[in-house]
Design a protein around this motif. Structure first.
Motif: not given
Length: 380
Positions: A320-325, A348-354, A366-372, A374-378
């Protein structure tokens, strides 16, 4: 008469599905859904006269409701609207062609309503395959792949017994940047990335093809569709897109599905399986084709493919992180907010942080999608 619903009818796959309907008088569209493109959706509704139409954007749905007031069509909005299209009473198969994880809930709802699925929304299996495939078995509904590669594998599997299968060989065109180095890719533009050499597709999937992330998503999807370990799913570059994918049996025999690069073939095969219908269009000309070349994918330069294997082997919420990122990064690239190479860097950054959650629920996905997101937007 066969009755179908289409979720994502204004996109590339949805539009080509309607081309197939135009060519076959025993297909009837009962429901259509789109995200925002109401101009085209209105034209489709007036031509095909479904009983139900949905628009995910609520404001656009209200506008379309006014436009279609002269017709006997129920217009719905939001996720509730997509669910109405997915569960429309008359239809027997739902083509899920909408892009993104938005397709998970309508797919589940359609299956629970006893509908077969023509699957063109790969994100559904990439992120929720552990939910979707057991549910399909439990409910006795069929999932027919529409992606050209998965349709090719599905067609090849008709040649033998699945228990004799050794491996899957998924072909890739290599996209517009095949054989490019990392240095050569630093300043490529959106226009460069959208110049796919063979296929006419939507912008998002075309960028995914350029990064080879799309091939990674296909590997993840194939793992669920065909219950094959990642070690036995191989990717080979076949630049002409003549061989759409292959399977190898235990005795060493390789079966390939070949054809011109035309998405209407897998769409029609899914709608009529196990029958084959005449399909207008070009045919392969072996005399003018010449040779077929094969290459190993460059998983160092295009390491989004390697990240997909990593996500798949870990499982849980990491796909999910891979896809959402990738979804958000591609959107940012198309909006010219980031550079091309940053797409894979962000994944890669999002996967490492998850911190991976095993066997996630739909809500956790869906929560994981949103968290991903949020991380990118930050980052900015």
């Amino acid at each position: 008469m066969k009755y179908i619903s289409i979720i994502g009818s204004t996109g590339s796959i949805g539009s080509q599905t309607l081309d197939v309907v135009r060519s076959n008088k025993d297909l009837k569209v009962t429901a259509l859904a789109a995200a925002t493109s109401i101009d085209l959706l209105e034209k489709q509704a007036r031509e095909f006269k479904p009983s139900v139409v949905a628009v995910y954007n609520e404001q656009k749905a209200e506008e379309l409701r006014v436009r279609l007031a002269d017709m006997d069509i129920n217009v719905y909005a939001g996720m509730d609207g997509l669910l109405e299209v997915a569960t429309e009473k008359q239809c027997s198969i739902v083509v899920t062609a909408i892009v993104g994880m938005i397709g998970i809930r309508p797919t589940i709802a359609a299956m629970k309503a006893g509908k077969d699925i023509g699957l063109a929304n790969k994100e559904t299996l990439v992120t929720a395959g552990h939910i979707i495939m057991p549910l399909a078995d439990e409910l006795g509904v069929s999932i027919y792949p529409i992606d050209s590669e998965h349709s090719a594998i599905f067609q090849c599997l008709q040649s033998g017994n699945e228990k004799d299968l050794d491996s899957l060989i998924i072909t890739a065109s290599g996209g517009p940047f095949r054989k490019k180095t990392t240095d050569e890719l630093r300043n490529v533009t959106v226009e460069d990335a959208l110049k796919h050499p063979n296929w006419s597709m939507g912008h998002k999937i075309t960028i995914d093809s350029a990064t080879l992330v799309n091939k990674g998503l296909e590997v993840l999807e194939a793992n669920w569709l065909f219950d094959v370990d990642f070690d036995d799913i191989h990717v080979v570059v076949q630049p002409k897109s003549i061989i759409h994918s292959m399977i190898q049996y235990k005795d060493g025999s390789v079966i390939a599905q070949m054809g011109t690069p035309d998405m209407k073939l897998p769409i029609q095969y899914a709608l009529y399986y196990p029958k084959r219908r005449y399909l207008p269009g070009d045919r392969l000309d072996f005399w003018s084709m010449g040779k077929l070349d094969f290459e190993k994918p460059d998983m160092d330069t295009f390491y989004g493919l390697a990240l997909a294997y990593e996500a798949g082997r870990c499982g849980g919420t990491l796909p999910t992180v891979f896809n959402a990122a990738n979804e958000l990064a591609v959107s940012q690239f198309l909006n010219r907010e980031i550079k091309y190479l940053e797409i894979t860097e962000i994944i890669e950054d999002c996967m490492k942080a998850h911190k991976t959650i095993a066997n996630p629920t739909v809500e956790q996905i869906l929560d994981t999608e949103q968290e991903t997101y949020d991380r990118i937007r930050s980052r900015r």
